[in-house]
Structures are given as C-alpha cells and as structure tokens.
Enzyme design. Structure first.
Site, PDB file in Angstrom:
ATOM      1  N   HIS A 186       0.861  -0.632  -0.092  1.00 57.41           N
ATOM      2  CA  HIS A 186      -0.362  -0.220  -0.108  1.00 57.41           C
ATOM      3  C   HIS A 186       1.033   1.267   0.319  1.00 57.41           C
ATOM      4  CE1 HIS A 186      -4.319  -1.364   1.712  1.00 57.41           C
ATOM      5  NE2 HIS A 186      -3.649  -2.209   0.242  1.00 57.41           N
ATOM      6  N   TYR A 217      -8.793   5.962   7.189  1.00 50.78           N
ATOM      7  CA  TYR A 217      -8.936   6.381   8.578  1.00 50.78           C
ATOM      8  C   TYR A 217     -10.273   7.373   9.364  1.00 50.78           C
ATOM      9  CZ  TYR A 217      -4.420   4.321   9.650  1.00 50.78           C
ATOM     10  OH  TYR A 217      -3.609   2.682  10.246  1.00 50.78           O
ATOM     11  N   PRO A 256      -3.517   0.922  18.837  1.00 53.12           N
ATOM     12  CA  PRO A 256      -3.373   0.666  17.135  1.00 53.12           C
ATOM     13  C   PRO A 256      -3.283   0.850  16.291  1.00 53.12           C
ATOM     14  CG  PRO A 256      -5.627  -0.642  18.746  1.00 53.12           C
ATOM     15  CD  PRO A 256      -5.041  -0.145  19.180  1.00 53.12           C
ATOM     16  N   LYS A 261       1.370   0.541  15.002  1.00 53.29           N
ATOM     17  CA  LYS A 261       2.895   0.256  15.161  1.00 53.29           C
ATOM     18  C   LYS A 261       2.886  -0.746  16.643  1.00 53.29           C
ATOM     19  CE  LYS A 261       3.856   3.309  13.271  1.00 53.29           C
ATOM     20  NZ  LYS A 261       4.406   2.753  12.503  1.00 53.29           N
ATOM     21  N   TYR A 264       4.211   6.681   9.849  1.00 51.25           N
ATOM     22  CA  TYR A 264       3.623   5.599   9.400  1.00 51.25           C
ATOM     23  C   TYR A 264       3.968   4.810   9.204  1.00 51.25           C
ATOM     24  CZ  TYR A 264      -1.037   3.150   8.575  1.00 51.25           C
ATOM     25  OH  TYR A 264      -2.132   2.338   8.639  1.00 51.25           O
TER      26      TYR A 264
HETATM   27  P1  FAS Z   1       2.158 -11.091  21.805  1.00 55.84           P
HETATM   28  O1  FAS Z   1       0.403 -10.917  23.048  1.00 55.84           O
HETATM   29  O2  FAS Z   1       1.154 -10.946  20.885  1.00 55.84           O
HETATM   30  O3  FAS Z   1       2.783 -13.082  22.326  1.00 55.84           O
HETATM   31  C1  FAS Z   1       2.997 -13.321  23.504  1.00 55.84           C
HETATM   32  C2  FAS Z   1       2.833 -14.366  23.469  1.00 55.84           C
HETATM   33  O4  FAS Z   1       3.102 -14.803  24.811  1.00 55.84           O
HETATM   34  C3  FAS Z   1       1.380 -14.812  23.776  1.00 55.84           C
HETATM   35  O5  FAS Z   1       0.859 -16.026  22.439  1.00 55.84           O
HETATM   36  C4  FAS Z   1       1.385 -15.282  25.085  1.00 55.84           C
HETATM   37  O6  FAS Z   1       0.537 -16.681  25.085  1.00 55.84           O
HETATM   38  C5  FAS Z   1       2.625 -15.850  25.382  1.00 55.84           C
HETATM   39  N1  FAS Z   1       2.403 -15.963  26.794  1.00 55.84           N
HETATM   40  C6  FAS Z   1       2.078 -15.017  27.345  1.00 55.84           C
HETATM   41  N2  FAS Z   1       2.455 -15.524  29.065  1.00 55.84           N
HETATM   42  C7  FAS Z   1       2.742 -16.669  29.294  1.00 55.84           C
HETATM   43  C8  FAS Z   1       3.882 -17.839  29.844  1.00 55.84           C
HETATM   44  N3  FAS Z   1       3.306 -17.034  31.059  1.00 55.84           N
HETATM   45  N4  FAS Z   1       4.292 -18.787  29.612  1.00 55.84           N
HETATM   46  C9  FAS Z   1       4.490 -18.698  28.127  1.00 55.84           C
HETATM   47  N5  FAS Z   1       3.775 -17.997  27.272  1.00 55.84           N
HETATM   48  C10 FAS Z   1       2.897 -16.752  27.852  1.00 55.84           C
HETATM   49  N6  FAS Z   1      -0.900  -4.208  17.129  1.00 55.84           N
HETATM   50  C11 FAS Z   1      -1.405  -3.282  15.523  1.00 55.84           C
HETATM   51  O7  FAS Z   1      -0.379  -2.997  14.904  1.00 55.84           O
HETATM   52  N7  FAS Z   1      -2.740  -3.646  15.133  1.00 55.84           N
HETATM   53  C12 FAS Z   1      -3.746  -3.623  15.387  1.00 55.84           C
HETATM   54  O8  FAS Z   1      -5.178  -4.129  14.127  1.00 55.84           O
HETATM   55  C13 FAS Z   1      -3.990  -4.484  16.803  1.00 55.84           C
HETATM   56  N8  FAS Z   1      -5.215  -4.955  17.535  1.00 55.84           N
HETATM   57  C14 FAS Z   1      -4.315  -5.953  17.967  1.00 55.84           C
HETATM   58  C15 FAS Z   1      -5.936  -6.471  19.152  1.00 55.84           C
HETATM   59  C16 FAS Z   1      -5.689  -7.098  20.089  1.00 55.84           C
HETATM   60  C17 FAS Z   1      -6.969  -8.378  20.760  1.00 55.84           C
HETATM   61  C18 FAS Z   1      -4.294  -7.072  20.701  1.00 55.84           C
HETATM   62  C19 FAS Z   1      -4.351  -7.572  22.097  1.00 55.84           C
HETATM   63  C20 FAS Z   1      -2.818  -6.270  20.470  1.00 55.84           C
HETATM   64  C21 FAS Z   1      -3.082  -6.003  19.250  1.00 55.84           C
HETATM   65  N9  FAS Z   1      -2.170  -5.267  18.319  1.00 55.84           N
HETATM   66  C22 FAS Z   1      -2.127  -4.732  17.785  1.00 55.84           C
HETATM   67  C23 FAS Z   1      -0.682  -4.850  19.583  1.00 55.84           C
HETATM   68  C24 FAS Z   1      -0.451  -6.721  19.544  1.00 55.84           C
HETATM   69  O9  FAS Z   1       0.326  -6.710  17.339  1.00 55.84           O
HETATM   70  C25 FAS Z   1       0.988  -6.616  19.394  1.00 55.84           C
HETATM   71  O10 FAS Z   1       1.969  -5.306  19.092  1.00 55.84           O
HETATM   72  C26 FAS Z   1       1.695  -7.861  19.057  1.00 55.84           C
HETATM   73  O11 FAS Z   1       1.116  -9.130  19.148  1.00 55.84           O
HETATM   74  C27 FAS Z   1       2.628  -7.923  19.895  1.00 55.84           C
HETATM   75  O12 FAS Z   1       3.242  -9.361  19.892  1.00 55.84           O
HETATM   76  P2  FAS Z   1       4.512  -9.485  21.211  1.00 55.84           P
HETATM   77  O13 FAS Z   1       5.479  -8.827  21.864  1.00 55.84           O
HETATM   78  O14 FAS Z   1       5.074 -10.948  20.542  1.00 55.84           O
HETATM   79  O15 FAS Z   1       3.315 -10.226  21.950  1.00 55.84           O
HETATM   80  C1  PHB Z   2      -5.542  -3.870  10.816  1.00 59.59           C
HETATM   81  O1  PHB Z   2      -4.924  -4.264   9.225  1.00 59.59           O
HETATM   82  O2  PHB Z   2      -5.666  -4.845  11.802  1.00 59.59           O
HETATM   83  C2  PHB Z   2      -5.508  -2.145  11.400  1.00 59.59           C
HETATM   84  C3  PHB Z   2      -4.218  -1.840  10.397  1.00 59.59           C
HETATM   85  C4  PHB Z   2      -4.103  -0.340  11.019  1.00 59.59           C
HETATM   86  C5  PHB Z   2      -4.237  -0.406  12.074  1.00 59.59           C
HETATM   87  C6  PHB Z   2      -5.094  -0.730  12.895  1.00 59.59           C
HETATM   88  C7  PHB Z   2      -5.028  -2.305  12.755  1.00 59.59           C
HETATM   89  O3  PHB Z   2      -3.692   1.047  12.452  1.00 59.59           O
END
Ligand code: FAS
Ligand code: PHB
Length: 394
Positions: free
Chosen positions: A72, A201, A295, A299, A387
């Site tokens: 994009h 957005y 989000p 980032k 971005y």
């Molecule tokens: P993660 O949370 O992805 O991974 C951590 C891992 O550790 C998990 O698999 C968990 O099961 C494991 N874990 C935890 N405790 C443990 C333990 N005691 N023992 C063993 N394993 C354990 N970011 C965006 O940029 N755009 C979005 O749209 C967006 N949507 C999101 C929606 C949700 C619901 C959430 C919670 C986050 C969202 N994020 C988004 C942010 C997300 O993408 C995070 O930045 C990303 O998952 C970060 O990755 P990790 O640091 O690996 O953490």
């Molecule tokens: C997504 O595709 O899930 C998404 C994209 C941009 C954002 C947040 C989420 O800022």
C-alpha cells in the site's frame, strides 16, 4: 534442559527472535503457553513497516509475505465528510507499507521453526523466571503435566502485556508509564470484499472507524465503542449501518461498504504502556512485554519486530566477540523508538477518536489537526514518516 537463550512467549516477538538466533547458530528455546491453533488464529495487527518486512525477508521468512502481501502506497483520512489521501512514497522518498496480517507472519515463523529451527514448546506455561541478576537464570514452566526448569545464559520476555517475565524485575528497578483511553475498538473480520483501495481512517461526530484489508474477499474493520462494550450487543446489521454512517462522504452520499457475514468480532481496549528499563541483568523484555500502543498508528507488531532485531544483533555480538556493548545499550536503543511510536500512536488516537469528555472546542482542535495533516506537505510528511516506520537503529 539447558539453552543459551530462553524465550518466554511464542507470539511474533518470540518467534522472530528465535528465527534470528537460529540463523546465527545461537541455540534457543521458545516456550508458548497456548496451543498452535490458538496462536495462529489470534486476530491482531495487519500492517508491516518496510523495516519489519525487510527483517522477515532477510531471516528467510518472507516468501509467502511477498507472494500474498499487499503493498500500500498511502492511506485515506476522512473527516468533516471529506476525503483526503496521504501519499506515502511522495512524502517519504519511496516508502510504503505491506498489508500482511500478524496471523500469517506467525504461521510462517512457526512453520519454519518446526521444520528447521530449535525447540518450540506449545502448551508450556511459564510460571516464573528466577536468577536473572546472576549468571545462570532459570525459567520454571509446566509442560505435559510436569514441572520443568530451563537453565539459560539469557532470558527474553516476549510474553506480552499479561506475561510473567516482567515480574522478575524488582519493583524498585522498574518504572511503568501508562495511559488508558476512554474508549475501545470493536474489531470485526467479515467475508466482504474491501471496496476501498487503501486503509481508510475516519473521524466523525459518531466516533472513529477504520477500514482495513485481509484479502480481496475479506475485510478487517474497526469501530470506536465505549469501554466495557459487549460485542454481543452489536448485530451484523448494526455494525454495517454504523460503519457506513461514520465513513459517509458529502461528495459521494451513495458510498457504502460491501457487506457480508461477520466471521469474528472482539472488543479491544485502547491503552499505552511502557516499562523502563527493558533489561534487568540477564533478562531482556521485548514487544508487548515491554510496551503497548493503541493500534491507531499500526505500531504494535512493528515495535516488537524492531526490539528483537536489535536484541538479536546484540546477542550475536556477545556470542561472537564476548563484548556486551550492544546488550548494554539495548534498552536505551529500543526506548528511543518506542517513545517515538508511543507519541505517534497517541497523536493518531486522540486526533481521530471522539472523547466523551471533549468540548466542542476540543473537536475543533481535532479538525484543525486533520486539516493540517491534509493541507501541509510538512505535516503530511511527518505523518507518513511515522506511519511507514522510522529506520531501524544501527
Ligand atoms: P503477543 O502478546 O502477541 O505474544 C505473547 C505470547 O506470549 C502469546 O502467544 C502468549 O500466549 C504467550 N505467553 C504469555 N504469557 C506466557 C507464559 N506465562 N508462558 C508462556 N507463554 C506466555 N497491533 C497493531 O499494530 N494493529 C492491530 O490492529 C492490533 N490489534 C490488536 C488486538 C489485540 C486483541 C491485541 C491484544 C493486540 C493488538 N495489536 C495490534 C498489538 C499486537 O499486534 C502486538 O503488538 C503484538 O502481538 C506484539 O507481539 P508480542 O510482543 O509477541 O506479544
Ligand atoms: C489491521 O489491519 O488490523 C490494522 C491496520 C491498521 C491499524 C490497525 C489495525 O492502524
């Protein structure tokens, strides 16, 4: 069991770090508390910065990403019922972003790890990380019904916001910075073809909305909702009607989203959080274990990738030369990028969302900021630069 680097958490941070260390010949073990199916289907991020995509490619994990990811070259901002495009390459000297869901990144990294990498243990619940102030930290975990211990030289907490690794840092050492926002996102995945070329957005008097993509037939869409919203209160029809209302355009009153069955819906609270420092002794924190961003700026996943890229480089230096210079600089190096991303995510979030505590004056300030982003090449370049992602620290 013993390893050089014990990694707590098999999300994108833990899996990418494991891949980078595998490629460098540094033995490591990834412990993930959930099962493979859960981790692979967990709906989260969708946007990869150039540097994240480059890291995945260089790590040999970019083949399907390059085949299926969508490049994009901009985003659309809608406010005051008008539409404005932010042209990334024109404003950043050629940079864009890649739309490739976090679920797919995780699947690719897991497949590589299981095919050719070190141990990746699913259903392995880490209960504690001990001895991180000394030379031989241990990870205590439960797996296949038994209490187990992993002896390490280094431990990396990649266990997300609710993980346990962070608890190994004495309270008097850590400083936690946080902000909770007075709204959440209702996120849906729908079998509906995106009718927009790039992400949209929208700021509207009814609240924020975001239209993103997963494939030519699957839309990923978000609606600002009050904190504590129950997704069950939102029928498919109510969701589609509200999205159309928030994306409405004066110049194109017939603009509508293509509709289809909503496959999944979930509510995500908006919050910012940073834990400083991101290192204590032989424990390093990376990704959501160290920081959370709303989000709106896309980032979260990219910060996690940047952390582990910096950390892998530091661990490789230490293993190859014995120098701990880059390890000693890890926390400061990452925090400079983290706080830049925290500010950008805060700016995008507070500019685009309607805050229940806002006065009409505050709303006018939001519209003035949005008008600035879309009328000044200087302001637009600042948005596009953040971005598409700032260069990784050298
Ligand atoms: P993660 O949370 O992805 O991974 C951590 C891992 O550790 C998990 O698999 C968990 O099961 C494991 N874990 C935890 N405790 C443990 C333990 N005691 N023992 C063993 N394993 C354990 N970011 C965006 O940029 N755009 C979005 O749209 C967006 N949507 C999101 C929606 C949700 C619901 C959430 C919670 C986050 C969202 N994020 C988004 C942010 C997300 O993408 C995070 O930045 C990303 O998952 C970060 O990755 P990790 O640091 O690996 O953490
Ligand atoms: C997504 O595709 O899930 C998404 C994209 C941009 C954002 C947040 C989420 O800022």
């Amino acid at each position: 069991m013993r390893t050089t680097v014990g990694i707590v958490g098999g999300g994108p941070a833990g899996l990418l770090l494991g891949r980078l260390l595998d490629n460098a010949g540094i033995d490591n073990v990834v412990l993930e508390r959930r099962d493979r199916a859960y981790v692979e289907q967990r709906q989260r991020a969708g946007i990869l910065e150039q540097s994240t995509a480059d890291t995945l490619r260089a790590a040999g994990a970019g083949e399907r990403m390059d085949r299926e990811g969508l490049v994009h070259h901009g985003i659309e901002l809608r406010f005051a019922r008008g539409s404005h495009r932010i042209d990334f390459p024109a404003l950043t000297g050629g940079r864009g972003v890649l739309v490739y869901a976090q679920t797919e990144v995780v699947k690719d990294l897991i497949a590589l790890r299981l095919a050719e990498g070190g141990p990746l243990l699913f259903d392995a619940q880490v209960d504690a990380v001990d001895g991180v102030a000394g030379e031989s930290p241990v990870i205590r975990y439960r797996h296949q019904g038994a209490e187990r211990t992993l002896h390490c030289s280094y431990v990396v907490g990649c266990d997300g916001f609710h993980g346990v690794a962070r608890q190994a840092v004495p309270a008097e050492v850590s400083t936690h910075y946080e902000r909770a926002y007075p709204y959440s996102w209702l996120g849906i995945l729908a079998d509906a073809p995106p009718v927009y070329e790039e992400l949209v957005y929208a700021h509207s008097e009814r609240g924020f909305a975001l239209a993103s993509v997963r494939s030519p037939t699957v839309s990923r869409l978000y609606l600002q909702v009050p904190n504590g919203t129950d997704p069950a209160d939102w029928s498919d029809e109510r969701i589609w009607d509200e999205l159309d209302a928030r994306f409405a355009l004066e110049a194109d009153p017939g603009w509508r989203l293509a509709r289809g069955p909503v496959r999944s819906k979930a509510v995500l609270p908006m919050r910012s959080h940073v834990t400083e420092p991101m290192r204590y002794g032989r424990l390093f924190l990376a990704g959501d274990a160290a920081h959370i961003v709303p989000p709106t700026g896309a980032k979260g996943l990219n910060l996690a990738a940047a952390d582990v890229t910096v950390l892998a480089r530091a661990l490789i230096e230490q293993q190859e030369t014995g120098s701990s210079g880059l390890l000693d600089a890890y926390s400061d190096t990452c925090l400079r990028r983290v706080w830049r991303a925290e500010h950008f995510s805060y700016l995008m979030t507070t500019t685009l969302h309607t805050d229940p505590a806002h006065s009409p004056f505050d709303t006018r300030l939001q519209l003035a900021q949005l008008a600035r982003f879309t009328s000044s090449p200087h302001a637009a370049a600042e948005l596009a630069d953040n971005y598409t992602g700032l260069p990784l620290p050298r």
